[in-house]
Scaffold this motif. Sequence first.
Motif, mmCIF file in Angstrom:
data_model
loop_
_atom_site.group_PDB
_atom_site.id
_atom_site.type_symbol
_atom_site.label_atom_id
_atom_site.label_comp_id
_atom_site.label_asym_id
_atom_site.label_seq_id
_atom_site.Cartn_x
_atom_site.Cartn_y
_atom_site.Cartn_z
ATOM 1 N N GLN A 133 0.826 -1.201 0.000
ATOM 2 C CA GLN A 133 0.000 0.000 0.000
ATOM 3 C C GLN A 133 0.861 1.252 0.000
ATOM 4 O OE1 GLN A 133 -2.555 1.168 -0.605
ATOM 5 N NE2 GLN A 133 -3.535 2.456 0.902
ATOM 6 N N LYS A 134 1.903 1.201 0.840
ATOM 7 C CA LYS A 134 2.774 2.368 0.927
ATOM 8 C C LYS A 134 3.446 2.637 -0.404
ATOM 9 C CE LYS A 134 6.611 2.431 3.099
ATOM 10 N NZ LYS A 134 7.812 2.640 3.891
ATOM 11 N N LYS A 162 1.426 4.308 -3.174
ATOM 12 C CA LYS A 162 1.129 5.731 -3.057
ATOM 13 C C LYS A 162 2.188 6.535 -3.789
ATOM 14 C CE LYS A 162 0.841 6.182 1.341
ATOM 15 N NZ LYS A 162 0.372 5.499 2.533
ATOM 16 N N SER A 189 -9.649 2.853 -2.792
ATOM 17 C CA SER A 189 -8.882 3.986 -3.334
ATOM 18 C C SER A 189 -8.509 3.797 -4.782
ATOM 19 C CB SER A 189 -7.668 4.280 -2.472
ATOM 20 O OG SER A 189 -6.941 3.136 -2.220
ATOM 21 N N ASN A 221 -6.409 10.135 -0.463
ATOM 22 C CA ASN A 221 -5.208 9.501 0.096
ATOM 23 C C ASN A 221 -4.989 9.883 1.541
ATOM 24 O OD1 ASN A 221 -4.362 7.860 -1.882
ATOM 25 N ND2 ASN A 221 -3.136 9.405 -2.942
ATOM 26 N N GLU A 248 -4.828 7.485 4.710
ATOM 27 C CA GLU A 248 -3.667 7.548 5.613
ATOM 28 C C GLU A 248 -4.095 7.635 7.056
ATOM 29 O OE1 GLU A 248 -0.580 6.520 4.188
ATOM 30 O OE2 GLU A 248 -0.421 7.474 6.149
#
Lengths: 636, 328
Positions: B155-156, B159, B197, B240, B244
């Motif tokens: 996921q990180k 981004k 997302s 986003n 987060e």
Amino acid sequence: MVTLREKQIGALKQMLNLNQPQTKTLAGEPVWKILIYDRCGQDIISPLVSIKELRELGVTLHVQLHSDRDPIPDVPAVYFCLPTEENLGRIGQDLQNNLYDTYHLNFISPISRQRLEDLAAAALQANCVSQIQKVFDQYLNFISLEDDMFILKHQNSEAISYYAINRGEIKDTEMETIMDTIVDSLFSVFATLGTVPVIRSPRGNAAEMVAEKLDKKLRENLRDTRNSLFLMDAASQSGGHFNFQRPVLIVLDRNVDMATPLHHTWTYQALAHDVLDLTLNRVVVEENVGRSPAGGAKMKTRACDLDSRDRFWMAHKGSPFPTVAEAIQEELEQYRSSEEEVKRLKASMGIDNESDAAFSMVTDNTARLTSAVNSLPQLLDKKRLIDMHTTVASAILNYIKSRRLDTLFEFEEKVMSKAANLDRSIMELLTDSDAGNPEDKMRLFLIFYICSHSVSKDELDRYATALQNAGCDLQPLSYIKRWKAYAKMAASSNQYVGGGTKTVGMFSKLVSQGSSFVMEGVKNLVIKRHNLPVTRIVDEIMEMKTSQETEDYRYFDPKQLRVTDSSQIPRNRTPFQEAIVFMVGGGNYIEYQNLVDYTKGKAGGPTSKRVIYGASTLNNAKQFLQQLSLLGQELQ
Amino acid sequence: MDITTLFKACVKTIRTRNRAFGVGDADRSRIFGTRTQKSEFTIRAKEVLGQITRLRDFLLEHRKAYLNFASHLSDTPQMTDVERDKIDLGAQRIMNTCSYLIQEFKKVSQKLDGSAQLLEHRQAVLDLVESYLKSVCKIYSEQRAIRVKRALEIQKMSKLETESKKYGENFVICNSNSEIFLKDHKENRTQSSHNSSPRKVLETNIITDKPSLFSEDDQLSTEEMQMFESENAQLYNELNSLTEEVKQIESKVVCIAELQEIFTEKVLQQDKDIDRIASTVIGTTENVKDANEQIRQAIQRNAGLRVWILFFLAVMSFTLLFLDWYND
């Protein structure tokens, strides 16, 4: 490099795993079992495996062989005992009463054919031959106290003590049995190590007998190719460590150095043994818990384990006592500072809870809190260790202060090193009323007598009267007189040179003034490095130096086919890297510490040595003095 | 050294010797030896142990597939997320059953009695079974933790921003301590937010694409394009940041749950201690009451004694006076 102790632990763990190969699965299914041992087995197991580890291995219950035991169905029972008639009788009784489901019998030393047949007959009679799953000869008949130190017996040690060997009216058969016990245990040591050593021993005393018998036994076992224990095949070598060099076994008799067991000591481990009776790595200390209603100070005893799991002990067991006191202070300071940190964390958390400005602060704090909580068990453990060492050290300090052991130690070092100026003559010390109890005075005088060249008859009488006035028992003196007459004093005249002490200068005393151990009145002595006679002999033999003392030592090599003439020592050999020193008649921690220091001094160079110290029993000075006095009594 | 074979040989020789001497051989009728009946306790214990072992084997069997996240790259067995969730659920169910069984077992065995050694043995057996269960649960939670960590890393990386790296690090640190107490619905929320997302980004892309498709003759003016682009970027950023924040809150809650667990353990310990202390105090008050009682009695007796003594002295003195007067 797997040490003797680790090998013994490995053998024990395999035995407790019902002799099945230990598989390394992620989480092994527990197989529960019951451990039954006799006194000898208990001595062997207790310094090596803690009760918690026994639990992890699946041992649910551990009991003595000769106690009343209740039947516990459906569990295998592991027996670990010596194959004596008594024990076998008791095992037979258990089989008759059908106490357990299956039996795994492990005998500490090999069982003779006759006794095996007796056991088989008992099993047949009880109709449970199928229940006896395995019978093993374990060859573990010795007690490993440290990685490089072992003794042979603890609980029945009077049978092979110095007194038993040197008694006046000892019969040949008794001597034979004693020698056999010692040789059997030494054989187990080498079977566990898996090597065949080269044996050297002096002539003409018990050590020579032991060496001869051991050589014969090793030779027989090597010839018996069917079940030799020393087959070095590559598959069974764990870790593939090939030791091409054979170690040397040096068997010495106690008579080679009588002064060291009586010596007052100054290192932590040796002091614990001398003053607090350190036995099997355990000390029982009395501590002052508070005032009882009757008005007297209440004492509570507390048992402390001092072994290899204790980090502080491993680091400081060989250091002189003042160093130990300072180190305890340091640890205490460190602990207090980490405690402060945790407390500060709590305070800062409290402040930050009110402001909810930035997320990052909170995440930092949670991370810090997690790490603090995780480190709490470590801190608690550290605190417990520091507590324990503080108790032990303060107990020792009390003894030192009350018996003035520091002055005695200083004086003895001076005597042993033949320093010309003895500023306080021994007469003064003997008549001084608070320099130790009568035993201490006797020890001091015996050391003086052993180390000085000649003491005239009337001086001796004067000293004897002074000692009697102080309340000492004079019998050891008569025995030592005889020993001195027999021993070759010319050779040992300069045995102890190089010793001595120097007091630490004023500055370091000021620095250590802030310690809570109020060491006023106790001198801050630092031992100069010197070699005791045992260490010197080991050094000479390992380095193949020729010297007057070790020249006529006998030489045995069990691996050679013919019995070599022991006067021909092959001179073209490389120095030995490994040595095992065995003291027949009782050893002590002072010699062990000296050997450890010697090894450390040699480490780091091109040749690093490993020395393992073994003794038939461990005697502190008090016990040794008792044995000497019994011997002296017999002379009269 | 194994001398079992030697022992068996001895047994055989003695048996033949006995037979030769004509001593009765009671063992003849039994070929397989005595079969003792296994006690109920052992049977139950072995059952529980068997269940835990089955769970462990199941976990270990699928471990490789479970932990294989680069399934599109290698030929080692793969596993979809759905399967992983199924495994997690199943394993948790079994673990709960096992711990329940152990508790039941403990209660039952406390009622049984036997000799002291037998009780100690049973207690130790139960402890061992419990610790075995704990170690198997640890395997499971480790696997789970690796999976969650991996998902978060993915996921990180998907981004595009870089400013939230610090949060990401703490997040990873917290998650590396995560235990069995990660609840399933949190998992699902992470999953769904993963899915949501990309989907939303896709939607906005579609929305921006649509006008360009419809207006084949109408060129998009630069202002409109710019406006749409900035709207895109804004929406993207907003979404986003929302995800987060949600993730951070999740991680913090996980950490707090851990700490809570530790604290509850400690509090329970203290509770036990307090109970013990309370009972001791009750005993003490009883003792003190008895002591007071006895002191009172003692004082009374003392007083009574004093009265009697005074009376006696008085009587004696009067007698003396009387005698004196009488004799005169």
